[in-house]
Design a protein around this motif. Structure first.
Motif, PDB file in Angstrom:
ATOM      1  N   ILE A  42       5.753   1.592   0.941  1.00 25.41           N
ATOM      2  CA  ILE A  42       4.387   2.000   1.279  1.00 25.41           C
ATOM      3  C   ILE A  42       3.715   2.657   0.086  1.00 25.41           C
ATOM      4  O   ILE A  42       2.571   2.330  -0.272  1.00 25.41           O
ATOM      5  N   VAL A  43       4.421   3.564  -0.564  1.00 28.48           N
ATOM      6  CA  VAL A  43       3.856   4.268  -1.723  1.00 28.48           C
ATOM      7  C   VAL A  43       3.579   3.291  -2.867  1.00 28.48           C
ATOM      8  O   VAL A  43       2.507   3.329  -3.480  1.00 28.48           O
ATOM      9  N   LEU A  53      -4.811   3.730   2.427  1.00 27.52           N
ATOM     10  CA  LEU A  53      -4.043   4.622   3.283  1.00 27.52           C
ATOM     11  C   LEU A  53      -4.827   4.854   4.574  1.00 27.52           C
ATOM     12  O   LEU A  53      -5.811   5.574   4.590  1.00 27.52           O
ATOM     13  N   THR A  54      -4.386   4.194   5.625  1.00 30.65           N
ATOM     14  CA  THR A  54      -5.029   4.344   6.923  1.00 30.65           C
ATOM     15  C   THR A  54      -4.262   5.379   7.743  1.00 30.65           C
ATOM     16  O   THR A  54      -3.130   5.740   7.403  1.00 30.65           O
ATOM     17  N   ALA A  59       0.727   7.674   9.609  1.00 29.00           N
ATOM     18  CA  ALA A  59       1.536   8.087  10.753  1.00 29.00           C
ATOM     19  C   ALA A  59       2.887   7.377  10.744  1.00 29.00           C
ATOM     20  O   ALA A  59       3.927   7.993  11.005  1.00 29.00           O
ATOM     21  N   GLY A  60       2.891   6.098  10.433  1.00 24.00           N
ATOM     22  CA  GLY A  60       4.145   5.354  10.357  1.00 24.00           C
ATOM     23  C   GLY A  60       5.063   5.895   9.274  1.00 24.00           C
ATOM     24  O   GLY A  60       6.270   6.046   9.488  1.00 24.00           O
TER      25      GLY A  60
END
Length: 77
Positions: A42-43, A53-54, A59-60
């Motif tokens: 993700i990063v 970044l939503t 949250a995930g």
């Protein structure tokens, strides 16, 4: 086609390193580090691919880190 080949090589090396780590340390120490790969992905997607970044993505990732901390937390403390 080249990226598919490179992905296959990287996956194979990943599994070899994972099994080597399991021979050197207990699974309770190796597994949480392995599961961090999702957070790293993700990063890296945000940094190198411009992934936005939503709230759902954050949250995930936060839930993933929380689960990893639960796995890594020593029993009896």
């Amino acid at each position: 086609m080249l990226f598919l080949l490179l992905s296959g090589v990287a996956t194979r090396l990943s599994w070899l390193f994972y099994y080597r780590a399991l021979r050197m340390a207990p699974a309770s120490m190796v597994a949480p580090i392995d599961k961090l790969s999702v957070v790293f992905a993700i990063v890296l997607a945000m940094v190198f691919l411009g992934e936005p970044l939503t709230l759902r993505l954050a949250a995930g990732a936060a839930l993933g880190v929380a689960g990893i901390l639960v796995l890594a937390w020593p029993v009896g403390t």
